[in-house]
Design an enzyme around this catalytic site. Structure first.
Site, PDB file in Angstrom:
ATOM      1  N   PHE A  15      36.919  51.535  41.469  1.00  0.00           N
ATOM      2  CA  PHE A  15      38.002  51.741  42.544  1.00  0.00           C
ATOM      3  C   PHE A  15      38.809  52.841  42.032  1.00  0.00           C
ATOM      4  CE2 PHE A  15      41.178  50.187  45.695  1.00  0.00           C
ATOM      5  CZ  PHE A  15      40.346  50.622  46.746  1.00  0.00           C
ATOM      6  N   LYS A 108      42.783  43.224  43.460  1.00  0.00           N
ATOM      7  CA  LYS A 108      42.649  41.933  44.305  1.00  0.00           C
ATOM      8  C   LYS A 108      42.530  40.585  43.493  1.00  0.00           C
ATOM      9  CE  LYS A 108      41.445  44.768  48.154  1.00  0.00           C
ATOM     10  NZ  LYS A 108      40.131  45.021  49.106  1.00  0.00           N
ATOM     11  N   GLY A 136      42.387  46.353  51.711  1.00  0.00           N
ATOM     12  CA  GLY A 136      41.961  46.469  53.086  1.00  0.00           C
ATOM     13  C   GLY A 136      40.322  46.510  52.805  1.00  0.00           C
ATOM     14  N   LYS A 191      39.849  36.620  49.886  1.00  0.00           N
ATOM     15  CA  LYS A 191      38.438  36.685  50.602  1.00  0.00           C
ATOM     16  C   LYS A 191      37.377  36.889  49.474  1.00  0.00           C
ATOM     17  CE  LYS A 191      38.328  41.128  49.140  1.00  0.00           C
ATOM     18  NZ  LYS A 191      37.242  41.843  48.546  1.00  0.00           N
ATOM     19  N   ARG A 255      30.581  43.190  45.041  1.00  0.00           N
ATOM     20  CA  ARG A 255      30.426  42.521  43.758  1.00  0.00           C
ATOM     21  C   ARG A 255      30.221  41.020  43.882  1.00  0.00           C
ATOM     22  NH1 ARG A 255      33.299  46.477  41.093  1.00  0.00           N
ATOM     23  NH2 ARG A 255      35.160  45.611  42.337  1.00  0.00           N
TER      24      ARG A 255
HETATM   25  N1  NAD Z   1      35.254  48.393  43.516  1.00  0.00           N
HETATM   26  C1  NAD Z   1      35.690  48.286  44.722  1.00  0.00           C
HETATM   27  O1  NAD Z   1      34.989  48.525  45.727  1.00  0.00           O
HETATM   28  C2  NAD Z   1      37.392  47.589  44.791  1.00  0.00           C
HETATM   29  C3  NAD Z   1      37.857  47.851  46.153  1.00  0.00           C
HETATM   30  C4  NAD Z   1      39.219  47.403  46.374  1.00  0.00           C
HETATM   31  C5  NAD Z   1      40.005  46.789  45.074  1.00  0.00           C
HETATM   32  N2  NAD Z   1      39.346  46.386  43.851  1.00  0.00           N
HETATM   33  C6  NAD Z   1      39.955  46.010  43.023  1.00  0.00           C
HETATM   34  O2  NAD Z   1      40.428  46.945  41.851  1.00  0.00           O
HETATM   35  C7  NAD Z   1      40.304  46.260  40.526  1.00  0.00           C
HETATM   36  C8  NAD Z   1      39.606  46.857  39.563  1.00  0.00           C
HETATM   37  O3  NAD Z   1      38.170  47.027  40.037  1.00  0.00           O
HETATM   38  P1  NAD Z   1      36.985  48.070  39.881  1.00  0.00           P
HETATM   39  O4  NAD Z   1      36.016  47.817  41.181  1.00  0.00           O
HETATM   40  O5  NAD Z   1      37.470  49.347  39.431  1.00  0.00           O
HETATM   41  O6  NAD Z   1      36.635  47.386  38.585  1.00  0.00           O
HETATM   42  P2  NAD Z   1      35.182  47.659  37.625  1.00  0.00           P
HETATM   43  O7  NAD Z   1      34.423  46.762  37.410  1.00  0.00           O
HETATM   44  O8  NAD Z   1      34.241  48.869  38.459  1.00  0.00           O
HETATM   45  O9  NAD Z   1      35.907  48.439  36.432  1.00  0.00           O
HETATM   46  C9  NAD Z   1      36.911  47.728  35.764  1.00  0.00           C
HETATM   47  C10 NAD Z   1      37.842  48.909  34.868  1.00  0.00           C
HETATM   48  O10 NAD Z   1      38.605  48.122  34.185  1.00  0.00           O
HETATM   49  C11 NAD Z   1      38.545  48.520  32.695  1.00  0.00           C
HETATM   50  N3  NAD Z   1      39.033  47.610  32.078  1.00  0.00           N
HETATM   51  C12 NAD Z   1      38.730  46.242  31.667  1.00  0.00           C
HETATM   52  N4  NAD Z   1      39.484  45.586  31.055  1.00  0.00           N
HETATM   53  C13 NAD Z   1      40.680  46.498  30.626  1.00  0.00           C
HETATM   54  C14 NAD Z   1      41.716  46.441  29.771  1.00  0.00           C
HETATM   55  N5  NAD Z   1      41.989  45.306  29.272  1.00  0.00           N
HETATM   56  N6  NAD Z   1      42.575  47.426  29.955  1.00  0.00           N
HETATM   57  C15 NAD Z   1      42.117  48.423  30.503  1.00  0.00           C
HETATM   58  N7  NAD Z   1      41.002  48.850  30.973  1.00  0.00           N
HETATM   59  C16 NAD Z   1      40.290  47.548  31.248  1.00  0.00           C
HETATM   60  C17 NAD Z   1      37.204  48.540  32.422  1.00  0.00           C
HETATM   61  O11 NAD Z   1      36.839  49.373  31.402  1.00  0.00           O
HETATM   62  C18 NAD Z   1      36.590  49.469  33.902  1.00  0.00           C
HETATM   63  O12 NAD Z   1      37.038  50.763  33.625  1.00  0.00           O
HETATM   64  C19 NAD Z   1      39.806  44.671  41.029  1.00  0.00           C
HETATM   65  O13 NAD Z   1      40.904  43.909  40.803  1.00  0.00           O
HETATM   66  C20 NAD Z   1      39.207  44.974  42.205  1.00  0.00           C
HETATM   67  O14 NAD Z   1      39.224  43.846  42.895  1.00  0.00           O
HETATM   68  C21 NAD Z   1      37.823  47.113  44.039  1.00  0.00           C
HETATM   69  O1  G3P Z   2      33.158  44.513  45.599  1.00  0.00           O
HETATM   70  P1  G3P Z   2      34.126  43.406  45.641  1.00  0.00           P
HETATM   71  O2  G3P Z   2      33.654  42.218  46.023  1.00  0.00           O
HETATM   72  O3  G3P Z   2      35.017  43.316  44.484  1.00  0.00           O
HETATM   73  O4  G3P Z   2      35.013  43.986  46.947  1.00  0.00           O
HETATM   74  C1  G3P Z   2      35.585  45.249  46.732  1.00  0.00           C
HETATM   75  C2  G3P Z   2      36.774  45.371  47.898  1.00  0.00           C
HETATM   76  O5  G3P Z   2      37.587  44.423  47.657  1.00  0.00           O
HETATM   77  C3  G3P Z   2      36.169  45.163  49.454  1.00  0.00           C
HETATM   78  O6  G3P Z   2      37.334  45.504  50.178  1.00  0.00           O
END
Ligand code: NAD
Ligand code: G3P
Length: 341
Positions: A15, A108, A136, A191, A255
């Site tokens: 993200f 989230k 969102g 969610k 995920r």
């Molecule tokens: N991926 C999506 O589609 C999406 C969409 C909206 C919101 N989010 C939210 O964004 C947040 C991050 O998710 P993501 O999808 O990018 O995760 P991800 O699994 O793709 O990546 C996680 C990242 O965090 C890093 N990390 C882990 N522990 C850490 C620490 N202690 N210090 C610094 N970095 C650290 C990891 O090295 C990695 O780069 C989550 O809360 C997720 O719910 C994700």
């Molecule tokens: O891949 P998830 O399940 O962390 O969901 C990603 C986003 O939160 C969707 O809006």
């Protein structure tokens, strides 16, 4: 001409990378901070984040970095895309530096011991910061591939909302504003739990009626809980409520859904989480939400059912039997609250 100030994105995951690209596509210089220097160096050279967003070119305007202090010193607007388990420990040592900055959480999740949402943690660490959230139906890969997408920026600080809209709004990414930071953020965290259940239902071959029942009852359940915590139920009818619930409960790209699907195929929770190798916030949220619902006496049968399967040794059939045979209820809670039942 004066050089434009860079914007920071904290987090080297999918993200953070998708949002960093969006900003850069809008002409905003971006410092994407990640803790792993090797990852930052590889992304600087190869212009890709192969572990988390394979096949997506990193925009030239994104500079992957691993010096957090320098990043925070250079940027007044900071997007935080860290896992919920890491947010506090990453930001707390830099509390003084965050004073007056715009900090927007993309994370989230809910903190285990305190039941705090991420923007509440930021507020505790940096009370003088300008704080917002972005949430969102936002699957990172779809954003990175330029699927038409909408999101919500929420903050009591209207100027911060406008600033975020100015840097993120674009041809494929539409940013709505809201003043309900708590509701928007809570929707995004809750969610994830229901997405695990939805993935499980699909793996078990359940039908479309079942999926629809699940999503609709999930919305009722999460809204009931949110109202008990003082949130505005109307927010749950928007993109950050039902919008995010639909995408996460319907898409194999989620995920949390993937964890549920793996569980439905017979993997243990540990196996499912390890196979994923990415963040699925719903697993931790389930634990804290079950405890909180019990504490505040809110009826959350889906949360209780999933918790019973994952942590209390109940079988899926026992839980389904219990859910389906439970005492009959009215459809929409707020009708009964108004006395129309
Ligand atoms: N991926 C999506 O589609 C999406 C969409 C909206 C919101 N989010 C939210 O964004 C947040 C991050 O998710 P993501 O999808 O990018 O995760 P991800 O699994 O793709 O990546 C996680 C990242 O965090 C890093 N990390 C882990 N522990 C850490 C620490 N202690 N210090 C610094 N970095 C650290 C990891 O090295 C990695 O780069 C989550 O809360 C997720 O719910 C994700
Ligand atoms: O891949 P998830 O399940 O962390 O969901 C990603 C986003 O939160 C969707 O809006």
């Amino acid at each position: 001409m004066t050089e434009q100030q860079p914007v920071a994105v904290l987090g080297g995951g999918s993200f953070g990378t998708a949002v960093a690209n969006l900003l850069a596509e809008n002409g905003v210089p971006v410092r994407q901070w990640m803790r792993d220097p090797e990852q930052a160096e590889a992304m600087r050279v190869n212009r890709e984040n192969p572990r988390y967003l394979k096949g997506i070119r990193l925009h030239d305007g994104v500079e992957p970095v691993n010096d957090l202090l320098a990043t925070l010193q250079a940027c007044d607007l900071v997007f935080v895309a860290l896992p919920s388990s890491a947010l506090r420990s990453v930001l707390a040592p830099h509390a003084e530096l965050l004073r007056g900055k715009g900090l927007v959480s993309l994370t989230k999740g809910i903190e285990a011991q305190s039941f705090k949402l991420m923007s509440q943690i930021i507020e505790e660490i940096a009370p003088q910061a300008r704080i917002g959230v972005l949430s969102g139906p936002n699957l990172a890969r779809e954003i990175a591939e330029h699927a038409l997408t909408a999101t919500v920026v929420a903050s009591e600080d209207e100027q911060l909302c406008q600033q975020v809209q100015a840097v993120l709004h674009g041809r494929t990414f539409r940013v709505y504003a809201s003043a309900d930071r708590f509701g928007v953020e809570l929707g995004g965290a809750l969610k994830n739990v229901y997405a695990i259940i939805a993935g499980m239902a699909v793996a078990l071959g359940m039908g479309e009626n079942t999926k629809s029942m699940l999503i609709t009852r999930a919305l009722a359940e999460m809204t009931r809980f949110a109202v008990s915590q003082g949130a505005n139920p109307m927010t749950f009818l928007g993109l950050a409520g039902v919008g995010d619930l639909i995408v996460t409960c319907s898409s194999p790209k989620s995920r949390n859904y993937q964890v549920g699907h793996a569980l439905g195929q017979g993997l243990s929770l540990e196996q499912a989480v390890n196979r994923l190798g990415e963040v699925a916030e719903g697993v931790n949220t389930l634990k804290v939400l079950k405890a909180k619902a019990q504490e505040v006496q809110v009826y959350m049968p889906l949360v209780a059912g999933l918790h019973a399967i994952l942590f209390e040794g109940r079988t899926l059939n026992q839980v389904i039997e219990h859910l389906m045979r439970a005492e009959p209820k009215t459809d929409v809670d707020f009708i009964s609250i108004s006395g129309f039942n």
